[in-house]
Scaffold this motif. Structure first.
Motif, mmCIF file in Angstrom:
data_model
loop_
_atom_site.group_PDB
_atom_site.id
_atom_site.type_symbol
_atom_site.label_atom_id
_atom_site.label_comp_id
_atom_site.label_asym_id
_atom_site.label_seq_id
_atom_site.Cartn_x
_atom_site.Cartn_y
_atom_site.Cartn_z
ATOM 1 N N THR A 169 7.233 -7.142 -2.186
ATOM 2 C CA THR A 169 6.233 -7.592 -1.215
ATOM 3 C C THR A 169 6.632 -7.309 0.230
ATOM 4 O OG1 THR A 169 7.237 -9.762 -1.041
ATOM 5 C CG2 THR A 169 5.520 -9.503 -2.691
ATOM 6 N N PHE A 195 -7.822 4.751 -3.697
ATOM 7 C CA PHE A 195 -8.123 3.586 -2.866
ATOM 8 C C PHE A 195 -8.270 3.963 -1.398
ATOM 9 C CE2 PHE A 195 -6.532 0.024 -0.229
ATOM 10 C CZ PHE A 195 -7.676 -0.725 -0.308
ATOM 11 N N ARG A 217 -8.772 -12.748 6.329
ATOM 12 C CA ARG A 217 -9.330 -11.493 6.791
ATOM 13 C C ARG A 217 -10.281 -11.704 7.967
ATOM 14 N NH1 ARG A 217 -12.329 -7.119 3.831
ATOM 15 N NH2 ARG A 217 -13.378 -8.724 2.656
ATOM 16 N N PHE A 218 -11.218 -12.615 7.779
ATOM 17 C CA PHE A 218 -12.230 -12.791 8.817
ATOM 18 C C PHE A 218 -11.695 -13.596 9.997
ATOM 19 C CE2 PHE A 218 -15.020 -11.572 5.342
ATOM 20 C CZ PHE A 218 -15.809 -10.644 5.992
ATOM 21 N N LEU A 219 -10.719 -14.445 9.709
ATOM 22 C CA LEU A 219 -10.080 -15.162 10.815
ATOM 23 C C LEU A 219 -9.415 -14.156 11.758
ATOM 24 C CD1 LEU A 219 -9.414 -18.158 11.621
ATOM 25 C CD2 LEU A 219 -7.156 -17.712 10.707
ATOM 26 N N GLU A 232 -10.457 -3.596 5.395
ATOM 27 C CA GLU A 232 -10.513 -3.176 3.995
ATOM 28 C C GLU A 232 -9.105 -3.145 3.415
ATOM 29 O OE1 GLU A 232 -12.837 -2.370 1.711
ATOM 30 O OE2 GLU A 232 -14.382 -3.063 3.087
ATOM 31 N N LEU A 233 -8.155 -2.674 4.211
ATOM 32 C CA LEU A 233 -6.780 -2.618 3.742
ATOM 33 C C LEU A 233 -6.191 -4.014 3.594
ATOM 34 C CD1 LEU A 233 -5.446 0.337 5.901
ATOM 35 C CD2 LEU A 233 -6.176 0.394 3.542
ATOM 36 N N ARG A 252 -7.479 -6.582 2.180
ATOM 37 C CA ARG A 252 -8.114 -7.381 1.145
ATOM 38 C C ARG A 252 -7.165 -8.369 0.491
ATOM 39 N NH1 ARG A 252 -13.280 -6.473 -0.737
ATOM 40 N NH2 ARG A 252 -14.205 -4.835 0.486
ATOM 41 N N GLU A 253 -5.888 -8.028 0.480
ATOM 42 C CA GLU A 253 -4.909 -8.924 -0.138
ATOM 43 C C GLU A 253 -4.852 -10.267 0.552
ATOM 44 O OE1 GLU A 253 -0.911 -7.111 -0.916
ATOM 45 O OE2 GLU A 253 -1.964 -5.473 0.051
ATOM 46 N N SER A 282 -7.101 -11.896 1.826
ATOM 47 C CA SER A 282 -8.531 -12.132 1.965
ATOM 48 C C SER A 282 -8.877 -13.427 2.692
ATOM 49 C CB SER A 282 -9.142 -12.161 0.585
ATOM 50 O OG SER A 282 -8.307 -12.906 -0.265
ATOM 51 N N GLU A 283 -8.096 -14.484 2.469
ATOM 52 C CA GLU A 283 -8.479 -15.765 3.068
ATOM 53 C C GLU A 283 -8.494 -15.660 4.584
ATOM 54 O OE1 GLU A 283 -6.050 -15.312 0.812
ATOM 55 O OE2 GLU A 283 -5.564 -17.167 -0.242
ATOM 56 N N LEU A 291 0.818 -1.203 0.000
ATOM 57 C CA LEU A 291 0.000 0.000 0.000
ATOM 58 C C LEU A 291 0.856 1.259 0.000
ATOM 59 C CD1 LEU A 291 -3.043 -0.058 0.213
ATOM 60 C CD2 LEU A 291 -2.801 0.566 2.607
#
Lengths: 575, 355, 438, 276
Positions: A195, A260, A535-537, A526-527, A529-530, A532-533, A172
């Motif tokens: 990265t 963004f 994110r919710f964990l 939101e930041l 998102r990369e 993503s798998e 970012l």
């Protein structure tokens, strides 16, 4: 009661952390993170996560040892850390050995050979002994970090945290900086790799933070005292400068950071609006509403229907006219919800409102009402806000031309959203300090007593529902114009849950808490998102940890604050 | 001081709207029902089928609802992660049953092939629930009411996405039990064997739970703790242990429900617990939360309403695709029942102090 | 108060320092989005003689930098198997390239779009900010595209979706916002028509019923079918719908049974599809009705969820006999890399989409002697649109001016064996499901 | 002396249990009257009937000529009836000052919109309210503790704050539910004086439920005795002390005055434990 042997306790710590590390491996985090660097070409994020586990095993064991032993013996702390790290490494090594023999993948999808390669640093199962070795060293370091004097430990911890933060969001920062032009682009490429951080970048950040932190711990008190010693006028002007700076940053931010970040901030601002709304019903009046997304949806659909040039648009009226209408419609629907549930209390209310939210979503997406709301195909072609006049209708399916400045980009909507959030925060604050705000809080504390003191429950509760709904409706209205299309699938229960969570995480009833909560629970994911798998964990884990660490919220309400202040003063007096 | 005319108008409006709402709902139901029945689209066999389908779905809701209601009864806390505990049970049973199916065990011993996975699911679900309680709930006892709720929401996300990480986002198919295919003839009505088994198993499970709570020492202790933790502690009851066993017991029920659910619907996936969890919570509230028979009644009522409602009420009103609005019916029913009985079907009348 | 003020102040000092550091060019240089990636290759690489004249600008890739592509789609939430499936297709395509293109590593970034328009908008905005991105694969759900495509197109990017099937996305009148959008998935307009013709002409059905799950895909597809079926002279006796998370289908199926259809079409996703199939024969009146679905359930997962009832069921799908490439080889690689079977239908489409992107990239990229690459964006977009007779594993692909790359050859298959292990539509000797129309 | 409140045949049932059975009752203006009786005699239930907490099932309550049984508690409070609670019910998470300000709710009239805009009228109103709240705080002896959160006040202060909050509604009739519970003799004496002061200086009629016989006998002008929901006696303190039915009611359960005293203590224990 005989105290535990500290070595045995260290072994236990090591084993528990080892199991946690295996969990992290099996969830898939290690493998995915091993494709991202913390420091380019030196250490991957996956390796870092494992190292951090071993390190913290050592740290925890060391701290526990201090509490077990009466006399403080640094050697035993170090031994405990070493043992704990060793056992964490052993558990992981065991995983590799077992994994080489048994196909764990039949159950756990992420028990891949890649994972084993990552664990053994690509050296093969034969070299698995390397794991406990690394573990022991990391554990030792963890234990040693506890023994550092406070004056060193704090800056180092802060620097480490900052470096990890920068590494995690390096993509970012890099992109934002590269977009600034060639000088910044060079700087970005110097500091950040593809990265992760470069070695140079890591050192700069690390040393920089240490320097600032040390400076602050040496000189901070002086500066603080300096400010307090300032005359009243001086402090006032300092405050004005601070506010001006805030305004300057807020105005310039989207231009610098690009669309963004602006979009993320808009999303945060929308949740701030919803949060402020729910803060009235839940935070002030104590009415748990799990269907709050309904008002958001109603606001969004109203604007959509009024301004869309798509198939379901009723009128192509300007955004600025549609928004007040949307707010009023949301307010009316707040009353509609409030009336039937007036007499329902506590958790019964929670589920009744949850039902309301679901009913609204189901109806909006249903075939039955599709002729009006578009059903699953949604409402598309929502007109952007226009500063200036709108041209006449030419064709129904063609947007009206904006004669003036069209606010189409996220950076433009940013201003609308942020200004709305600021205004609404002010309104919420005024309401809180008013007679109505006190009545709400009285209802929250004890409904019966409030009523016996002359508070009209019907009126007061209805107002809470209506004003809360109005705020959320405003959020929905801005959402509709930001995305340009609305679908019922956007109005899931999860939105309501998010809003409730952010209020509690921020601090119930606290207006700044809503903002802090929204940034923490909406902005950060939101930041992310990369990744993503996970994110919710991570989101779930964060919720639990935050509640365990700060159940009163990140920024508790004024009452709590005042209370703390009061005790401080008292303590001061006594001293 | 007298009430102002504006206020009196508001009162009038409120009660007017409330009664209007009630009358409207009842009228809509009546008109819809009459119109549907007069249209005569469905045979009486089909109506019976609707009810039977509702009962089998409802008994699963009821089983999950038991956990909600037990935990609520003791801690006054909505255990949001309960639906995901249900999911963990289903996964545990899936892996065991698939393995057993591979060895041919299930075909040769269908009853054991059913019971062993259920038992295993109950143990795993109970264990996970205990872990969740230890980590995410116990340190928060005594915190404001909503704090554990948020922690529970966090636990729910965590479980869901941990399982997604372990087993991927796809669905798994629960192995079929051949002995349970086909129908049984009960009182002249053909009913699917699976449904009978599920409903019967659910009822047995609920009966066992009810007798545990009513007649065993642990059960008595549970009821004591739910009345007052402090008093119970004074009586020498280990409150922590009782709370943990409540969680474990409720979770075991959810785990069993997970297996039964997989038997009927055959799909196991990481997100499977979310919707049934919400529905079961609704069922628990519908029946009167904190009340064990209430959870059973609530589950069955909800299941039957969902199954019968769309055809019976909505079709007659000329609403197209009524089954899309099945959940809307369920929630409208809920609100209506709460309008007439603010504390659920079997709930205590006095709710003042509970909130 | 003072303490808080101070904390705030210190934060602000840092922030303003950062702002000053990166804020200065904000006045000098034009705002980022207005001039993406025209970031002067002249100053950057003085040796290079290449001058970018592309209408949308060029992406410059330094010798040691990877070629950056991105995948956006649904990777979290209940629909994530769809996005994960496509993502794997892209990853396998990269593996097949040896992880390298034009002697540069390939870097794949993924963004979650959550199957919602706002998720699509956020993901697209984020990707559009990153000027190192060359091209994209995605999105998964049509809703995501609706939310995000304008942002991507305006940033000069081009995306190829492996799984969007909503007809309007490749409509010739779709508007300039969609200039950067193509897809290897086929439009549902073809599919619904093919099924209707099959049902009316081949099966001789005159009374059909449809069921959808409230998703825009299913709702649109069943409507296309219904319109075509009526146009052929048939009668639609029931059009029902359930919620996406519904599990108990028997009540709604009982309602459908009351209308006595001969043909039941439910072009839904796997979850609902499995539930319907598993339960449909248990409902009195539907014991013999012909069952049909579409590509949303054209996967072995349907057999898992649907059980024995799937035998004899019809599924429409892209014609696998037109699959010229090595689909079996793809599946083997998938098995080796991820363990277990594919998650959804569109992995092969994703694989092809990635390869189309690579091919176009290799065609238009300008490679300097030192290894620096320039990718002219408009030229890349044009090259993708110009794809002709591309040999993918989903068939021979040619892209139309309105963005349809998928071969619109729709076939109807029949499932001959309900064992998930036997699923292999591409097999020549023993295909399951077996192609029966056309 | 005119009658402020008249209750006729007030009855309240909980299921089969008759908590209050056809009680007739009168409160003369500017008097101090008490209701006593053993635990569970229905005193608090009777209070609730008057303040509209739980509607009574039968009978009639008339306050200054207005029948109250169809009114909601907030309307009743506007008529000029205010109360305190047996187990203190303050707004725990609000400051002491805010607690009193809620009591003034009925005298503030600014709408939410004018509060948002911040019209001068609102400011004026708030200023007056704040001054009044401060005055009440001082009056009950809590000067300088306005910013304390109610739950953090010591027990005695909580009792006084509750009274201050009740006074903020400017009641004509103040109902005190066991105000001396949990107080030591010294505090009890202060309380007695304070209650007198309320009546004498502010002209507020006091109706009190009390277990503490010294308080009751010391300040009441009229006492009503309830047992098992029935009125068994009424009269002046002197009459009550001699009344055989009263003595029986108390003696029947053990010892006369000791019995009362124990009951009282047990009770105050309960209130104390509930506090935190």
């Amino acid at each position: 009661m005989k105290k535990e042997n500290f070595l045995w306790s260290a072994v236990k710590t090591g084993l528990i952390v080892g199991v946690v590390a295996i969990f992290i491996c099996f969830v898939g985090m290690v493998e995915v993170f091993s494709k991202r660097d913390v420091i380019e070409k030196l250490i991957t994020l996956g390796q870092f996560v494992l190292l951090a586990a071993m390190f913290s095993a050592g740290f925890i064991a060391s701290r526990h040892t201090s509490s077990l032993l009466e006399k403080n013996k640094p050697v035993s702390n170090l031994v405990a850390g070493l043992v704990a790290g060793l056992f964490t490494g052993l558990v992981l090594a065991l995983l590799v050995v077992v994994g080489a023999e048994v196909n764990l993948r039949a159950v756990f999808l992420n028990a891949t050979t890649t994972l084993y390669d990552v664990l053994t640093l690509d050296k093969g199962v034969g070299n698995v002994w390397i794991l406990p070795l690394i573990g022991a060293v990391a554990g030792l370091l963890g234990a040693a970090s506890l023994l550092l004097p406070q004056i060193l430990r704090r800056p180092i911890t802060q620097a480490l945290v900052f470096v990890i933060f920068m590494a995690f969001f390096s993509g970012l920062f890099r992109v934002v900086m590269i977009n600034q032009g060639s000088d910044m682009s060079k700087a970005a490429k110097y500091l950040f790799g593809q990265t992760g951080l470069t070695l140079e970048g890591t050192l700069i950040f690390f040393l920089g933070v240490i320097a600032v932190s040390m400076l602050w711990s040496y000189k901070g008190k002086d500066i603080q005292a300096g400010v307090t010693r300032l005359p009243k006028a001086g402090r006032l002007s300092l405050r004005v400068i601070v506010y001006a700076l805030i305004a300057y940053v807020a105005l310039g931010l989207p231009q610098v950071s690009g669309p963004f970040i602006a979009q993320v901030i808009v999303t945060v601002a929308l949740f701030v609006l919803m949060g402020l709304g729910l803060n009235i019903t839940l935070g002030f009046a104590g009415l748990l509403d799990l269907g709050f997304v309904a008002f958001y949806a109603i606001g969004a659909y109203t604007v959509g229907l009024l301004t869309s040039y798509g198939a379901f648009g009723l009128q192509h009226i300007p955004f600025w006219v549609a928004v007040p209408i949307a707010v009023l419609v949301a307010m009316a629907s707040g009353a509609m919800l409030g009336l039937p549930v007036l007499g329902i209390r506590g958790d019964y209310l929670a589920i009744a409102t949850l039902g309301f939210g679901e009913i609204v979503r189901l109806l909006a997406g249903s075939d039955f009402l599709a002729p009006f709301f578009g059903g699953p195909q949604g409402i598309i072609g929502i007109q952007k806000p226009c500063l200036g006049t709108l041209g006449p209708f030419i064709r129904v399916d063609v947007p009206r031309v904006c004669n003036g400045l069209e606010l189409g980009k996220p950076q433009d909507i940013y201003y609308i959203a942020v200004v709305s959030a600021v205004i609404i925060a002010f309104v919420a604050w005024r309401l809180r300090e008013s007679r109505l705000g006190r009545a709400w809080m009285a209802i929250r504390e004890d409904e019966d007593v409030a009523e016996a003191l002359g508070v009209n429950l019907i009126q007061t509760k209805l107002l809470a529902y209506m004003l809360g709904a109005a705020f959320a409706g405003l959020g929905g209205a801005i959402f509709a114009t930001l995305i340009g299309s609305i679908f019922a699938t956007s109005m899931q229960l999860i939105v309501s849950i998010n809003v409730v969570s952010l209020i509690i995480v921020g601090g119930m009833g606290s207006i700044p808490g809503v903002i802090v909560g929204a940034i923490a629970l909406i902005g950060l994911p939101e930041l992310l998102r990369e990744v993503s798998e996970f994110r919710f964990l991570l989101y779930g884990a964060t919720l639990i940890i935050m509640m365990l660490a700060k159940p009163e919220g990140l920024w508790p309400s004024q009452a709590t604050r005042r209370e703390l202040h009061h005790t401080e003063v008292e303590a001061g007096v006594k001293a | 001081m007298r009430t102002s005319p504006g206020e009196r108008l508001l009162d009038l409006a409120v009660s007017g709207v409330l009664w209007g709402f009630r009358i409207l709902l009842v009228a809509a139901i009546l008109i819809g029902t009459i119109a549907t029945i007069r249209a005569g689209k469905y045979t009486s066999e089909q109506w019976i089928d609707f009810v039977v389908f509702g009962i089998s779905q409802g008994s699963i809701y009821a089983l999950i609802a038991l956990g909600y209601t037990m935990v609520y009864g003791i801690l006054r806390m909505i255990n949001f992660a309960h639906g995901d505990i249900f999911m963990t049970g289903a996964f545990a049973a899936y892996f065991l049953a698939t393995w057993m199916n591979g060895t041919g065990f299930i075909d040769s011993y269908p009853i054991l092939g059913l019971l062993i996975p259920i038992l295993f699911a109950m143990i795993v679900a109970g264990g996970i629930a205990m872990l969740v309680e230890r980590i995410a709930y116990r340190p928060l006892r005594g915190a404001p009411r909503l704090v554990p709720l948020i922690s529970a929401i966090g636990a729910s996300f965590f479980l869901e996405y941990a399982f997604r990480g372990f087993f991927g986002p796809g669905v798994y198919a629960y192995p079929p039990i051949k002995a349970l295919e086909g129908e049984w003839d009960i009182l002249g009505i053909g009913i699917l064997k699976v449904q009978v088994v599920v409903a019967v198993a659910a009822f047995i499970m609920m009966a066992i739970l009810y007798s545990i709570v009513m007649f065993t020492k642990v059960g008595k202790a549970m009821r004591a703790v739910s009345e007052s933790k402090d008093t119970a502690a004074l009586m020498g009851i280990d409150v922590n242990r009782i709370i943990v066993s409540t969680f474990a017991l409720g979770a075991a029920m959810a785990g069993a429900a997970g297996v039964l659910y997989s038997l009927i619907f055959r799909q196991v996936g990481f997100f499977m617990g979310f919707t049934p969890g919400i529905k079961a919570f609704t069922a628990a509230v519908l029946g009167g939360i904190g009340n064990i028979p209430g959870a059973m009644v609530g589950g069955l009522v909800l299941g039957i309403f969902e199954s019968v409602g769309p055809s019976l009420f909505l079709e007659g009103l000329g609403i197209t695709r009524p089954y899309q609005l099945k959940d809307a019916i369920a929630y409208t029913m809920l609100v209506m029942i709460l309008l007439f009985r603010p504390s659920g079907i079997l709930g205590e009348r006095i709710t003042t102090k509970k909130a | 108060m003072t303490k808080r003020l101070l904390a705030l102040l210190s934060v602000l000092v840092i922030a303003s320092m950062a702002l000053a550091a990166c804020g200065t060019p904000a006045t000098e240089a034009p705002v980022a989005t207005e001039a993406p990636a025209t970031e002067a290759p002249a100053t950057e690489a003085p040796a290079a003689a290449y001058e970018c004249t592309d209408a949308l600008g060029c992406v410059t890739i330094a010798p040691d930098e990877p070629v950056h592509i991105a995948y956006w789609g649904v990777l979290s939430g209940p629909d994530s198997s769809l996005g994960e499936d496509s993502k794997r297709g892209v990853e396998i395509a990269i593996d097949d390239k040896g992880g390298k293109i034009l002697d540069h590593d390939i870097l794949l970034t993924t963004e979650d779009a959550g199957c919602t328009p706002e998720g699509g908008a956020t993901a697209a905005t984020k990707l559009a900010t990153d000027t190192s991105i060359v091209g994209l694969i995605g999105s998964s759900c049509s809703d995501e595209t609706v939310g995000g495509i304008a942002t991507l197109t305006n940033a000069g990017l081009t995306t190829i979706s492996p799984s969007n099937t909503r007809p309007v996305l490749s409509d010739p009148a779709r508007g300039p916002d969609y200039a950067g959008y193509l897809r290897t998935a086929h439009s549902d307009a073809f599919q619904g028509k093919a099924v209707a013709e099959f049902a009316y002409n081949v099966l001789g059905a005159r009374k059909a019923a449809t069921l959808h799950d409230g998703s825009s895909y299913a709702q649109a597809l069943q409507q296309v079918f219904a319109d075509n079926f009526i146009a052929l002279g048939g009668e639609i006796v029931a059009q029902e719908a359930v919620a996406k998370d519904a599990t108990d289908m028997k009540p709604v199926l009982t309602t459908i049974a009351a209308a006595q259809p001969e043909f039941l079409y439910y072009p839904v996703f796997v979850a609902v599809g499995g539930y319907v199939t598993a339960q449909v024969r248990d409902v009195a009146g539907l014991e013999t009705v012909a069952l049909a679905g579409s590509d949303g359930i054209f996967t072995a997962d349907l057999l898992k969820g649907g059980g024995p009832n799937t035998e004899g069921m019809y599924l429409s799908s892209p014609d696998f006999s037109a699959f010229t490439g090595d689909y079996a080889g793809f599946i083997a690689k998938h098995e080796a890399k991820y363990g277990g079977s594919t998650l959804s239908t569109f992995h092969a489409h994703a694989y092809d989409a990635a390869n189309i992107l690579f091919a176009a990239l290799e065609k238009v990229a300008v490679v300097e002697a030192d290894g620096t690459i320039y990718v002219p964006r408009q030229a890349l977009r044009d090259a993708i649109y110009a794809t002709k007779d591309f040999q993918g594993i989903t068939g021979t692909l040619s892209c139309s001016p309105s963005g349809d790359c998928g071969a619109p050859v729709i076939a109807v298959y029949q499932i001959v064996n309900s064992d998930p292990a036997s699923w292999n539509p591409a097999d020549t000797a023993n295909p399951n499901p077996k192609k029966i129309y056309p | 002396m005119t009658t402020l409140l008249t209750a006729t045949k007030v009855t309240k049932r909980f299921g089969g249990l008759v908590a209050v059975n056809a009680v007739d009752f009168e409160i003369p203006e500017k008097s101090i009257v008490s209701m006593i009786g053993p635990n569970g005699a229905g005193k608090t239930t009777f209070f609730n009937c008057i303040t509209g907490f739980g509607k009574c099932d039968e009978g009639e309550i008339i306050f200054e000529g207005t029948p109250t049984q169809r009114l909601r508690p907030d309307q009743i409070s506007r008529l000029g009836i205010s109360r305190t609670y047996q187990n203190i019910r303050l707004f725990a998470e609000m400051s002491a000052l805010e607690n009193i300000l809620v009591g003034q709710h009925i005298f503030l009239h600014s709408s939410w919109m004018s509060a948002v805009i911040g019209t001068p009228k609102v400011h004026q109103e708030e200023r007056i309210a704040l001054a009044e709240a401060q005055r009440l705080l001082d009056f009950v002896g809590l000067k300088g503790q306005g910013d304390m959160m109610a739950r953090n006040l010591p027990y005695g202060a909580q009792r006084r704050l509750e009274i201050a909050r009740a006074l903020a509604t400017k009641p004509k009739l103040l109902l005190l539910d066991e105000p001396s519970a949990g107080m030591n003799p010294r505090e009890t004496e202060d309380l007695t004086a304070f209650i007198r002061q309320l009546r004498d200086e502010l002209g507020i009629t006091i109706f009190l439920i009390e277990h503490h016989m010294r308080v009751v006998m010391g300040i009441s002008e009229h006492i009503t005795v309830l047992d098992y929901g029935e009125k068994i006696a009424e009269g002046t303190p002197a009459e009550i002390q001699k009344n055989p039915r009263v003595i029986e009611a108390y003696l029947g359960r053990g010892a006369a005055t000791e019995g009362m005293a124990t009951a009282h203590e047990r009770h105050s224990d309960k209130t104390n434990s509930k506090l935190r």
